[in-house]
Structure formats: structure tokens, C-alpha cells
Write a protein that holds these residues in place. Structure first.
Motif, PDB file in Angstrom:
ATOM      1  N   ALA A 131      17.303  39.331  28.517  1.00  9.66           N
ATOM      2  CA  ALA A 131      17.806  40.126  26.303  1.00  9.66           C
ATOM      3  C   ALA A 131      18.117  41.449  26.525  1.00  9.66           C
ATOM      4  O   ALA A 131      16.597  41.471  26.676  1.00  9.66           O
ATOM      5  CB  ALA A 131      17.024  39.162  25.298  1.00  9.66           C
ATOM      6  N   ALA A 132      18.635  41.989  26.155  1.00  6.79           N
ATOM      7  CA  ALA A 132      18.646  43.805  25.917  1.00  6.79           C
ATOM      8  C   ALA A 132      17.632  44.445  24.758  1.00  6.79           C
ATOM      9  O   ALA A 132      17.544  45.192  25.009  1.00  6.79           O
ATOM     10  CB  ALA A 132      20.150  44.623  25.746  1.00  6.79           C
ATOM     11  N   ALA A 133      17.310  43.198  24.105  1.00  3.59           N
ATOM     12  CA  ALA A 133      16.958  43.572  22.857  1.00  3.59           C
ATOM     13  C   ALA A 133      16.469  42.374  22.082  1.00  3.59           C
ATOM     14  O   ALA A 133      16.929  41.288  23.085  1.00  3.59           O
ATOM     15  CB  ALA A 133      17.825  44.034  22.059  1.00  3.59           C
ATOM     16  N   SER A 134      15.571  42.438  21.367  1.00  2.00           N
ATOM     17  CA  SER A 134      15.092  41.025  20.889  1.00  2.00           C
ATOM     18  C   SER A 134      15.803  40.450  19.576  1.00  2.00           C
ATOM     19  O   SER A 134      16.288  40.931  19.361  1.00  2.00           O
ATOM     20  CB  SER A 134      13.957  40.919  20.449  1.00  2.00           C
ATOM     21  N   GLY A 135      15.964  39.157  19.909  1.00  5.77           N
ATOM     22  CA  GLY A 135      16.630  38.525  18.728  1.00  5.77           C
ATOM     23  C   GLY A 135      16.772  37.342  18.910  1.00  5.77           C
ATOM     24  O   GLY A 135      15.793  36.284  19.291  1.00  5.77           O
ATOM     25  N   ARG A 136      17.888  36.280  18.264  1.00  3.18           N
ATOM     26  CA  ARG A 136      18.043  35.021  17.674  1.00  3.18           C
ATOM     27  C   ARG A 136      19.268  34.585  18.791  1.00  3.18           C
ATOM     28  O   ARG A 136      20.151  35.116  19.009  1.00  3.18           O
ATOM     29  CB  ARG A 136      18.183  34.531  17.015  1.00  3.18           C
ATOM     30  N   ILE A 137      19.504  33.458  19.870  1.00  2.00           N
ATOM     31  CA  ILE A 137      20.519  32.835  20.538  1.00  2.00           C
ATOM     32  C   ILE A 137      21.504  32.602  19.036  1.00  2.00           C
ATOM     33  O   ILE A 137      20.637  31.173  18.688  1.00  2.00           O
ATOM     34  CB  ILE A 137      19.797  31.981  21.719  1.00  2.00           C
ATOM     35  N   ILE A 138      22.179  32.602  19.476  1.00  2.00           N
ATOM     36  CA  ILE A 138      23.799  31.774  18.454  1.00  2.00           C
ATOM     37  C   ILE A 138      24.837  31.059  19.081  1.00  2.00           C
ATOM     38  O   ILE A 138      25.481  30.266  18.557  1.00  2.00           O
ATOM     39  CB  ILE A 138      24.149  32.923  17.443  1.00  2.00           C
ATOM     40  N   PHE A 139      24.443  31.135  20.153  1.00  2.00           N
ATOM     41  CA  PHE A 139      25.750  30.750  21.235  1.00  2.00           C
ATOM     42  C   PHE A 139      24.839  30.857  22.883  1.00  2.00           C
ATOM     43  O   PHE A 139      24.722  31.575  23.294  1.00  2.00           O
ATOM     44  CB  PHE A 139      26.979  30.843  21.522  1.00  2.00           C
ATOM     45  N   ALA A 140      25.424  29.310  23.585  1.00  2.00           N
ATOM     46  CA  ALA A 140      24.428  28.941  24.467  1.00  2.00           C
ATOM     47  C   ALA A 140      25.721  27.848  25.355  1.00  2.00           C
ATOM     48  O   ALA A 140      25.351  26.865  24.530  1.00  2.00           O
ATOM     49  CB  ALA A 140      22.520  28.633  25.119  1.00  2.00           C
ATOM     50  N   GLY A 141      26.532  27.943  26.226  1.00  2.00           N
ATOM     51  CA  GLY A 141      27.633  27.461  27.125  1.00  2.00           C
ATOM     52  C   GLY A 141      28.227  28.093  27.574  1.00  2.00           C
ATOM     53  O   GLY A 141      28.641  29.433  27.580  1.00  2.00           O
ATOM     54  N   TRP A 142      29.437  26.637  27.878  1.00  2.00           N
ATOM     55  CA  TRP A 142      30.387  26.878  28.063  1.00  2.00           C
ATOM     56  C   TRP A 142      31.787  27.831  27.164  1.00  2.00           C
ATOM     57  O   TRP A 142      31.862  27.246  26.378  1.00  2.00           O
ATOM     58  CB  TRP A 142      31.266  26.003  29.127  1.00  2.00           C
ATOM     59  N   TYR A 143      32.566  29.043  27.826  1.00  2.00           N
ATOM     60  CA  TYR A 143      33.270  29.481  27.207  1.00  2.00           C
ATOM     61  C   TYR A 143      34.641  30.006  27.965  1.00  2.00           C
ATOM     62  O   TYR A 143      34.448  31.037  27.832  1.00  2.00           O
ATOM     63  CB  TYR A 143      32.866  30.493  25.774  1.00  2.00           C
ATOM     64  N   GLY A 144      35.941  28.894  28.096  1.00  2.00           N
ATOM     65  CA  GLY A 144      36.739  29.538  28.639  1.00  2.00           C
ATOM     66  C   GLY A 144      36.612  29.789  30.032  1.00  2.00           C
ATOM     67  O   GLY A 144      36.038  30.101  30.418  1.00  2.00           O
ATOM     68  N   GLY A 145      37.102  31.692  30.086  1.00  2.00           N
ATOM     69  CA  GLY A 145      37.000  32.774  31.164  1.00  2.00           C
ATOM     70  C   GLY A 145      35.559  33.227  31.113  1.00  2.00           C
ATOM     71  O   GLY A 145      35.236  34.394  31.971  1.00  2.00           O
ATOM     72  N   TYR A 146      34.745  33.424  30.173  1.00  2.00           N
ATOM     73  CA  TYR A 146      33.454  33.980  30.071  1.00  2.00           C
ATOM     74  C   TYR A 146      32.523  32.908  31.034  1.00  2.00           C
ATOM     75  O   TYR A 146      31.849  33.814  31.190  1.00  2.00           O
ATOM     76  CB  TYR A 146      32.992  33.770  28.877  1.00  2.00           C
ATOM     77  N   GLY A 147      32.807  31.546  31.109  1.00  2.00           N
ATOM     78  CA  GLY A 147      32.356  30.782  31.902  1.00  2.00           C
ATOM     79  C   GLY A 147      31.040  30.064  31.081  1.00  2.00           C
ATOM     80  O   GLY A 147      30.695  30.301  30.192  1.00  2.00           O
ATOM     81  N   ASN A 148      29.777  29.987  31.556  1.00  2.00           N
ATOM     82  CA  ASN A 148      29.087  29.891  31.214  1.00  2.00           C
ATOM     83  C   ASN A 148      27.982  31.217  30.722  1.00  2.00           C
ATOM     84  O   ASN A 148      28.454  32.436  30.403  1.00  2.00           O
ATOM     85  CB  ASN A 148      27.531  29.857  31.638  1.00  2.00           C
ATOM     86  N   MET A 149      28.012  31.323  28.611  1.00  2.00           N
ATOM     87  CA  MET A 149      28.110  32.637  28.416  1.00  2.00           C
ATOM     88  C   MET A 149      27.146  31.509  27.072  1.00  2.00           C
ATOM     89  O   MET A 149      26.784  31.111  26.614  1.00  2.00           O
ATOM     90  CB  MET A 149      29.053  32.271  27.919  1.00  2.00           C
ATOM     91  N   VAL A 150      26.235  33.349  26.575  1.00  2.00           N
ATOM     92  CA  VAL A 150      25.244  33.592  26.280  1.00  2.00           C
ATOM     93  C   VAL A 150      25.340  34.541  25.102  1.00  2.00           C
ATOM     94  O   VAL A 150      26.165  35.707  25.118  1.00  2.00           O
ATOM     95  CB  VAL A 150      23.574  33.288  26.708  1.00  2.00           C
ATOM     96  N   ILE A 151      25.222  34.500  23.757  1.00  2.00           N
ATOM     97  CA  ILE A 151      25.454  35.490  22.533  1.00  2.00           C
ATOM     98  C   ILE A 151      24.111  35.290  21.782  1.00  2.00           C
ATOM     99  O   ILE A 151      23.513  34.546  21.200  1.00  2.00           O
ATOM    100  CB  ILE A 151      26.734  34.759  21.401  1.00  2.00           C
ATOM    101  N   ILE A 152      23.392  36.819  21.532  1.00  2.00           N
ATOM    102  CA  ILE A 152      22.288  36.768  21.221  1.00  2.00           C
ATOM    103  C   ILE A 152      22.689  38.079  19.739  1.00  2.00           C
ATOM    104  O   ILE A 152      22.626  38.569  19.982  1.00  2.00           O
ATOM    105  CB  ILE A 152      21.139  37.931  21.935  1.00  2.00           C
TER     106      ILE A 152
END
Length: 280
Positions: free
Chosen positions: A196-217
Motif C-alpha cells: 500500500a502506498a499509504a494507509s487507508g481502507r480497501i474499497i475494491f478487491a477483485g477482477w475488473y476487466g482489462g485491469y485484471g485482479n485489482m485493488v483500490i484503496i
């Protein structure tokens, strides 16, 4: 040509028969003695006449032989010309077939280009739509107002060189189609931990099209980071994480040319240049 040769052959045979008969008549003393026995003039004139006739017939025969040779040479010339014409016809047919083959290859290539272009347009449209959807997702799911990420202070999620920067680029998979690159690609070996580039909260974790496996913080203050093409995700939606925590591993899922991390920084859902946010 065959009719002319046949006529000359018959004429030649007739002349040969005439010469033969004349020769026999000339050599037959009994015949001359019976006919011209008592006439000295005819005894002298008839042999002379027969010799002259034989000479004339011999000249005609030679003329016939010359004509036959000329006809043979003409025939050979015509046969040679016929072979040349046949060779020319074959050459023209081969060239025509070659041109037709090249024409079909060109048409097939043009159709392939059209198909690729349609595919590129569809993929580009899909990627642009996905980027907009991520923008809307972040605006909907980000809830913290406490900003935990500062510009120029984000940690590098992986250590590596930038292989593709932020902004318009020629897409390496879509045949060089121009596409806005919403983040940066950081080169790293397959399976490298992504932090993680900084502290925070995971709001998405899963498969997303062209992004493949993706995480959003979500880092608060409308700041969020996106991590794409992961081989494996270890973070869970709703989880609070600290800067440097492992959220997944480098991979090549989605629309990717090889193992690397696609990293984005978004402000209120809009992508911005990550290099201005990462620690120099």
C-alpha cells in the motif's frame, strides 16, 4: 501445311514414274526398232527428245525437293512459333494467377486490418468505460474525509523502473492504438509483493476487466490509489491497512504485455500523474 505436303508428294511420285517410263523407253531398242526402224530422222530425234524430257523432269523433281525442304523449314518455324506462343500463354496465365493471388491476399489483409481496428475500437471503448466506472465507484465508496496521503509523499508500491508513463500513449497490445494511460506501469518480477502506498481502507478487491485482479484503496480526502494486473490479491474489502502492508502480488492478469504493476492515483475519482505523488 499437310495438304501442300501431300500434293507435292503426289507430284513427286508422278514425276518419278514418268522418268522411269522414259528411261525404260530409251533403253528399249526393240521398241525403237519396231517403230522407227526405217526412219533415220526419228532414230536420232526420239532419243534426243527423250533425254530432254528426262532432263526437264529431273529439274522439276529437284524443284519439288526444294519446295519440300522449304515447307519443312517453314513447318519447323511455325512449330517453334507455336511453342513460343504456348509458353507466352502459360506465362500470362501464371502472371494472372499470381496477380489474383496477391489481390486475394490484399483483400484478406485489409479485412484483417478492419477486424483488428474494430477490435481495437471495442477494447479502447471498454477500457475508457472501465476507467469512468472506477471514477464513479471511488466517488460512491470513498467515505473518509481524513486525508492520509500527501502529494509527493506516497511510498512506491514496488521498486522498479517506469516502463509506461501517464497520459496518451500507443497501446502495446492494441496495435499502437492511441489511448490515455490513466497511471504508470512499474516493471517488477512476477510474484513481487505489492504494498500500500499509504494507509487507508480497501474499497475494491477483485477482477475488473482489462485491469485484471485489482485493488483500490481509499486514503481519505478524495484521494485513492489503484493497483492492477495482480497475480493474487490478499487484501479484503473494508479492511483498514497501513502504509507498506502487502495487498497482493505482481502478475500479468487482464490486458497486460507481461508481469508489471499498473499503479494509479485518483483525486475525486479523476486520474492524475502518479509520479507527482510518489516519493522522489
Amino acid at each position: 501445311m499437310n495438304i501442300l505436303q501431300r500434293n507435292l508428294k503426289y507430284r513427286s511420285l508422278n514425276f518419278k514414274e514418268n522418268l522411269g517410263e522414259s528411261y525404260k523407253l530409251l533403253q528399249s531398242k526393240n521398241s525403237f526398232s519396231l517403230i522407227f526402224l526405217n526412219d533415220p530422222f526419228y532414230q536420232i530425234a526420239v532419243p534426243y527428245y527423250l533425254k530432254s524430257l528426262m532432263k526437264l523432269e529431273a529439274g522439276r523433281l529437284n524443284n519439288l525437293n526444294t519446295q519440300c525442304k522449304d515447307i519443312e523449314q517453314t513447318k519447323k518455324k511455325w512449330e517453334e512459333e507455336k511453342r513460343n506462343v504456348e509458353a507466352l500463354v502459360r506465362s500470362i496465365a501464371e502472371k494472372k494467377a499470381y496477380i489474383e493471388r496477391k489481390k486475394n491476399e490484399k483483400l484478406a489483409y485489409l479485412e484483417k486490418i478492419r477486424t483488428q481496428k474494430r477490435y481495437q475500437q471495442q477494447v479502447v471503448a471498454t477500457l475508457e468505460r472501465e476507467s469512468k466506472e472506477i471514477e464513479q465507484m471511488i466517488r460512491k465508496l470513498a467515505s473518509s474525509n481524513i486525508q492520509k496521503a500527501q502529494k509527493g509523499r506516497l511510498s512506491w508500491p514496488v521498486i522498479g523502473s517506469i516502463t509506461s508513463g501517464f497520459g496518451i500513449r500507443r497501446h502495446p497490445i492494441l496495435g499502437g492504438a492511441p489511448l490515455f494511460h490513466t497511471g504508470v506501469d512499474i516493471a517488477a518480477s512476477y510474484g513481487t509483493p505489492v504494498r500500500a502506498a499509504a494507509s487507508g481502507r480497501i474499497i475494491f478487491a477483485g477482477w475488473y476487466g482489462g485491469y485484471g485482479n485489482m485493488v483500490i484503496i481509499d486514503h481519505g480526502g478524495k484521494i485513492s490509489t489503484v493497483y492492477g494486473h495482480l497475480s493474487k490479491i490478499v487484501a479484503r474489502v473494508g479492511e483498514e491497512i497501513a502504509e507498506g502492508d502487502i495487498i497482493g502480488y505482481v502478475g500479468t492478469t487482464g490486458l497486460s504485455t507481461g508481469p508489471h504493476l499498473h499503479f494509479e492515483v485518483r483525486v475525486n475519482g479523476d486520474p492524475v500523474d502518479p509520479l507527482s505523488w510518489l516519493i522522489r
